[in-house]
Design an enzyme around this catalytic site. Structure first.
Site, PDB file in Angstrom:
ATOM      1  CB  VAL A   1      15.928 -31.058 125.367  1.00  0.00           C
ATOM      2  CG1 VAL A   1      15.091 -31.518 124.187  1.00  0.00           C
ATOM      3  CG2 VAL A   1      15.557 -31.847 126.622  1.00  0.00           C
TER       4      VAL A   1
ATOM      5  CB  ALA B   1      24.252 -32.066 128.950  1.00  0.00           C
TER       6      ALA B   1
ATOM      7  CG  LEU C   1      26.468 -38.676 136.898  1.00  0.00           C
ATOM      8  CD1 LEU C   1      26.037 -39.584 138.038  1.00  0.00           C
ATOM      9  CD2 LEU C   1      27.974 -38.744 136.700  1.00  0.00           C
ATOM     10  N   GLY C   2      24.377 -37.894 132.602  1.00  0.00           N
ATOM     11  CA  GLY C   2      23.561 -38.403 131.511  1.00  0.00           C
ATOM     12  C   GLY C   2      23.052 -37.292 130.617  1.00  0.00           C
TER      13      GLY C   2
ATOM     14  CB  VAL D   1      17.537 -34.269 129.972  1.00  0.00           C
ATOM     15  CG1 VAL D   1      16.026 -34.158 130.197  1.00  0.00           C
ATOM     16  CG2 VAL D   1      18.267 -34.415 131.300  1.00  0.00           C
TER      17      VAL D   1
ATOM     18  CE  LYS E   1      18.990 -37.615 135.876  1.00  0.00           C
ATOM     19  NZ  LYS E   1      19.511 -36.769 136.982  1.00  0.00           N
TER      20      LYS E   1
ATOM     21  CG  ASP F   1      24.893 -30.816 142.228  1.00  0.00           C
ATOM     22  OD1 ASP F   1      25.729 -29.892 142.290  1.00  0.00           O
ATOM     23  OD2 ASP F   1      24.716 -31.505 141.209  1.00  0.00           O
TER      24      ASP F   1
END
Length: 523
Positions: free
Chosen positions: A15, A17, A20-21, A23, A38, A163
């Site tokens: 659903v 991005a 690093l992965g 979701v 995640k 971040d």
């Protein structure tokens, strides 16, 4: 644990991005709770390791070719270290727990709960939150909430979200600010937090010599740098920007203007600095997308002013005293500025969208009294008592001069008597008047019958050559003292503190009177 045992349902496709992965949305079989899952992309760690190795090699070449003073490889190492921590989802979950503990209770801030029991190094499970990206809804109120939360992160606790890009800040459907993704976090040491606060103070007050020293504290320039040359350069860079007032200073513009000076004087970029600057710059970027005139420094400075006035740190206390006194002279304009700015710092329960709205004088009085009578205001309270005692001594001298002159003029052939007031007395008397106006919630020139703090009948400036004229300053102040009716509205503990003030003030006043008497007798 197999997926069908852990979840009763899970979305077949991602659903969202993550960096690093990916979701997924799922429902826990054990509790029925909807969660975000995640999952780290396969092979991402080895790919990033190779990229970092290349970057580290290139940064060494760039530093050598450009003869840079900054350790670029250390900057890459700091970023890489943060990135590798971000790849450990168990660490991210612990970060989320800590972030929630520190900042989750802030009004209108939401931090998702982490499921530590089910999280692994490559799979993170946390509370599902729904909403819209903050940058897409243009909610300036939530930007202000974010500024307040960032202040707490950077300058109160030193544990900050490094971040905060638009994808990690969400406006929930009930109008709250949600933080997501706790993989990249930073630690801001106490010495750097104090140095950053001092730098902001010195920048706003245009003390560029002190600002150069702050840059040494922050590790931006080496202690061996030519301070005079750096001071001159900083003056040239910041003078025009700061002249517009703190509310109009752009954080991004300051960094841009500083670029050439940083290169010329071979500024160092400490490894921690890049993450802090990135965090602030991203926040201002989001705000500018909503309001092009928004200035994150202008919104943060009131909190900085309040912290300086209330912090118990010996270093910040020393900085405050150095800011308020120069060569033993009290610079009341700086105290007025700090108090005025600190009152713009909205508390958690009173954050409002319009920071420029007017405030009733009675409300201002209550805010100032609450601030100075609170335990955190003890240091400023001592300064105020000291300056009030100086002013009252000067007022006593002025009154004595006035009475003596009145008696002398009524006697025939009485010689004129020179005033006992010194220049310092006149300054202290002016400061006393301004302090009274300050705690009365008024500006010096608000009363139309006042010119430079002195009541006039013809709008002309009256020079303070004698005590009778000096006493005229206090005629108008009496009109505002009834506003102190707010005292019964103060909390009980503050009223008790207020009852202790007369004894403290009497002690300081007696000490000053005794010192002045001894000085006149023996000198």
């Amino acid at each position: 644990m197999p997926i069908d045992v852990m979840f009763s349902e899970i979305s077949p496709e991602p659903v969202a991005a993550a960096s690093l992965g990916q979701v997924y949305q799922a429902r826990l079989r054990s509790t029925g709770e909807v969660v975000a899952v995640k999952v780290q992309r396969p092979g991402v760690q080895s790919a990033i390791s190779l990229d970092i190795l290349i970057l580290r090699y290139l940064s060494g070449l760039i530093k050598k070719a450009g003869k840079l003073n900054t350790d670029l490889q250390a900057v890459v190492d700091e970023w890489a270290s943060s990135l590798f921590r971000e790849m450990d989802y168990k660490q991210e979950a612990r970060n989320g727990v800590k972030f929630r503990q520190l900042y989750g209770s802030i009004q209108d801030v939401v931090v998702p709960e982490m499921n530590l029991a089910l999280t692994t190094r490559k799979v993170l499970i946390m509370q599902w939150l729904e909403g819209q990206k903050l940058a897409g809804v243009k909610d300036l109120y939530l930007v202000e909430v974010g500024v307040y939360c960032s202040f707490n992160q950077l300058l109160e606790y030193g544990f900050y979200h490094a971040d905060p890009h638009p994808g990690n800040l969400l406006r929930t459907y009930d109008g709250k600010l949600a933080y997501l993704d706790f993989g990249m976090m930073g630690e801001f040491k106490q010495e750097y937090r104090d140095g950053f606060i001092e730098a902001c103070l010195h920048l706003v007050n245009r003390d560029y010599s002190a600002l150069a020293k702050d840059f040494v504290t922050l590790g931006l320039i080496p202690p061996t740098s030519d301070k005079a040359a750096v001071t001159e350069a900083l003056t040239g860079v910041f003078r025009d920007a700061v002249a517009k007032g703190v509310r109009n200073v752009s954080f991004g513009d300051l960094l841009g203007d500083l670029g050439f000076t940083m290169y010329k004087f071979k500024f160092q970029i400490p490894s921690y600095f890049s993450l802090v600057i990135r965090s602030l710059a991203v926040l201002e970027g989001i705000a500018i997308g909503i309001n092009p005139e928004y200035k994150v420094l202008g919104s943060t400075y009131p909190w900085i002013a309040r912290k300086v006035l209330t912090d118990s740190s010996p270093k910040l206390k020393a900085s405050l005293r150095a800011l308020l006194y120069k060569d033993g002279q009290f610079r009341i304009d700086r105290l007025e500025s700090l108090l005025s700015e600190s009152l713009r710092a909205k508390t958690e329960r009173t954050l409002i969208e319009n920071q420029n709205g007017g405030t009733d004088s009675k409300v201002v009085i209550k805010q100032i009294l609450s601030f100075t009578l609170d335990d955190k205001g003890a240091f400023v309270r001592e300064i105020l008592l000291e300056e009030f005692s100086k002013g009252m001594v000067a007022l006593g001298v002025a009154t004595l001069d006035s009475v003596t002159n009145a008696v002398a003029t009524s006697l025939p052939f009485s010689p004129s008597r020179p005033s006992s007031m010194t220049d310092e007395d006149i300054t202290n008397l002016r400061n006393l008047q301004r302090l009274l106006l300050l705690i009365s919630g008024l500006q010096e020139n608000e009363n139309p019958s006042m010119v430079n703090g002195v009541r006039t009948s013809n709008k002309q400036m009256i020079s303070l050559n004698g005590a009778p004229v000096a006493l005229q300053q206090f005629e108008a102040v009496q009109e505002y003292l009834p506003l102190l009716s707010v005292l019964p509205e103060l909390p009980q503990e503050m009223q008790q503190q207020l009852l202790r003030l007369p004894a403290d003030f009497a002690g300081k006043l007696a000490s000053r009177v005794a010192a002045r008497t001894l000085k006149r007798v023996f000198l």
